[in-house]
Design an enzyme around this catalytic site. Sequence first.
Site, PDB file in Angstrom:
ATOM      1  N   ASP A  67       7.747  55.725  14.853  1.00  0.00           N
ATOM      2  CA  ASP A  67       7.590  56.801  15.824  1.00  0.00           C
ATOM      3  C   ASP A  67       6.128  57.124  16.095  1.00  0.00           C
ATOM      4  OD1 ASP A  67       7.124  57.856  13.304  1.00  0.00           O
ATOM      5  OD2 ASP A  67       8.869  59.168  13.307  1.00  0.00           O
ATOM      6  N   ASP A 136      15.227  68.395   7.208  1.00  0.00           N
ATOM      7  CA  ASP A 136      16.479  68.645   7.943  1.00  0.00           C
ATOM      8  C   ASP A 136      17.338  67.380   8.058  1.00  0.00           C
ATOM      9  OD1 ASP A 136      14.998  67.153   9.739  1.00  0.00           O
ATOM     10  OD2 ASP A 136      14.949  68.676  11.317  1.00  0.00           O
ATOM     11  N   HIS A 138      16.281  64.368   9.094  1.00  0.00           N
ATOM     12  CA  HIS A 138      15.945  63.408  10.157  1.00  0.00           C
ATOM     13  C   HIS A 138      15.364  62.112   9.588  1.00  0.00           C
ATOM     14  CE1 HIS A 138      11.727  65.402  10.685  1.00  0.00           C
ATOM     15  NE2 HIS A 138      11.500  64.197  10.217  1.00  0.00           N
ATOM     16  N   GLU A 143      16.160  63.840  15.224  1.00  0.00           N
ATOM     17  CA  GLU A 143      16.507  65.168  14.717  1.00  0.00           C
ATOM     18  C   GLU A 143      18.026  65.342  14.666  1.00  0.00           C
ATOM     19  OE1 GLU A 143      14.330  66.727  13.283  1.00  0.00           O
ATOM     20  OE2 GLU A 143      12.551  67.254  14.458  1.00  0.00           O
TER      21      GLU A 143
HETATM   22  C1  GLP Z   1       7.968  63.015   9.760  1.00  0.00           C
HETATM   23  C2  GLP Z   1       8.170  61.558  10.219  1.00  0.00           C
HETATM   24  C3  GLP Z   1       9.239  60.888   9.412  1.00  0.00           C
HETATM   25  C4  GLP Z   1       9.015  61.237   7.952  1.00  0.00           C
HETATM   26  C5  GLP Z   1       9.322  62.686   7.728  1.00  0.00           C
HETATM   27  C6  GLP Z   1       8.962  63.180   6.344  1.00  0.00           C
HETATM   28  O1  GLP Z   1       8.157  63.983  10.707  1.00  0.00           O
HETATM   29  N1  GLP Z   1       8.446  61.380  11.614  1.00  0.00           N
HETATM   30  O2  GLP Z   1       9.194  59.488   9.633  1.00  0.00           O
HETATM   31  O3  GLP Z   1       9.865  60.482   7.147  1.00  0.00           O
HETATM   32  O4  GLP Z   1       8.817  63.493   8.732  1.00  0.00           O
HETATM   33  O5  GLP Z   1       7.597  63.386   6.194  1.00  0.00           O
HETATM   34  P1  GLP Z   1       6.911  63.491   4.768  1.00  0.00           P
HETATM   35  O6  GLP Z   1       6.995  62.141   4.181  1.00  0.00           O
HETATM   36  O7  GLP Z   1       5.484  63.892   5.039  1.00  0.00           O
HETATM   37  O8  GLP Z   1       7.675  64.500   4.004  1.00  0.00           O
END
Ligand code: GLP
Length: 262
Positions: A67, A136, A138, A143
């Site tokens: 992404d 959440d 995702h 989402e």
């Molecule tokens: C982000 C990314 C995800 C990631 C998630 C968790 O928003 N788009 O790919 O897995 O949230 O982030 P973190 O690893 O910093 O907890």
Amino acid sequence: MEIIIQSDADATSITAARMVARLVKEKPHAVLGLATGSTPLKLYQELVRLHQQEGLDFSGITTFNLDEYIGLPRDHEQSYYSFMWENLFSQINIQPQNVFIPDGMAADVPEACAEYEQAILNAGGIDLQVLGIGSDGHVGFNEPTSSFASRTRIKTLTRQTLKDNARFFEGDETQVPHHCITMGIGTIMDAGCILMLAFGEKKAQAIASMVEGPVASVVPASILQHHARAKVFIDEAAATHLKRADYYRWVYEGKPNWQLDA
Ligand code: GLP
């Protein structure tokens, strides 16, 4: 789904990195799907170490990132493009033309998304997809209520995600872009295998819902229950809400050596 619980984030990441390294060695032209966020950082550090100290060769590897924020130029310090080059690509011998990251500045977003899907197909599909999970539930930026059939497209982030990611934007949630391009859940599910990482108590509820809850689009990651090769690498803190944690430990302890990194 295979659940691998280890003592802490570092030990877990190193175990997960062995699996990536095994694929890179066995299939020098493998296609990796990669994630950003704080979770995969140690995994990437370990891959860098394996490259620099043990000669792990990425010269034939192709990567697709999950992404990117819409509206952040590539050279913005919080773009996922910058993240990937800083934390991984600049430190291994990957060929820049083999790196694919959605373009958050694309003039025609639907066209850019269709081209991204086509590029994945042209590369022969993703062999191994690295995933984190949002609090959440995702995956990528899919989402809650995202279609399980979705492909790469524009999404609007939830307020929870804006809040969670504000820490990367000086704690100011208003600076977090509201829109993104993300691989769809259908795109992710097409990967040959999935390697999910999650650490810490704040991910424990999402992990329990994903692994032991019903498959439902309100917990996008729960669709991984339908993936034939999904491995979930978590630390003890992220395992605290799992009802069957003892069973997952028992399974992992009993695995034959030849199966460990596969
Ligand atoms: C982000 C990314 C995800 C990631 C998630 C968790 O928003 N788009 O790919 O897995 O949230 O982030 P973190 O690893 O910093 O907890």
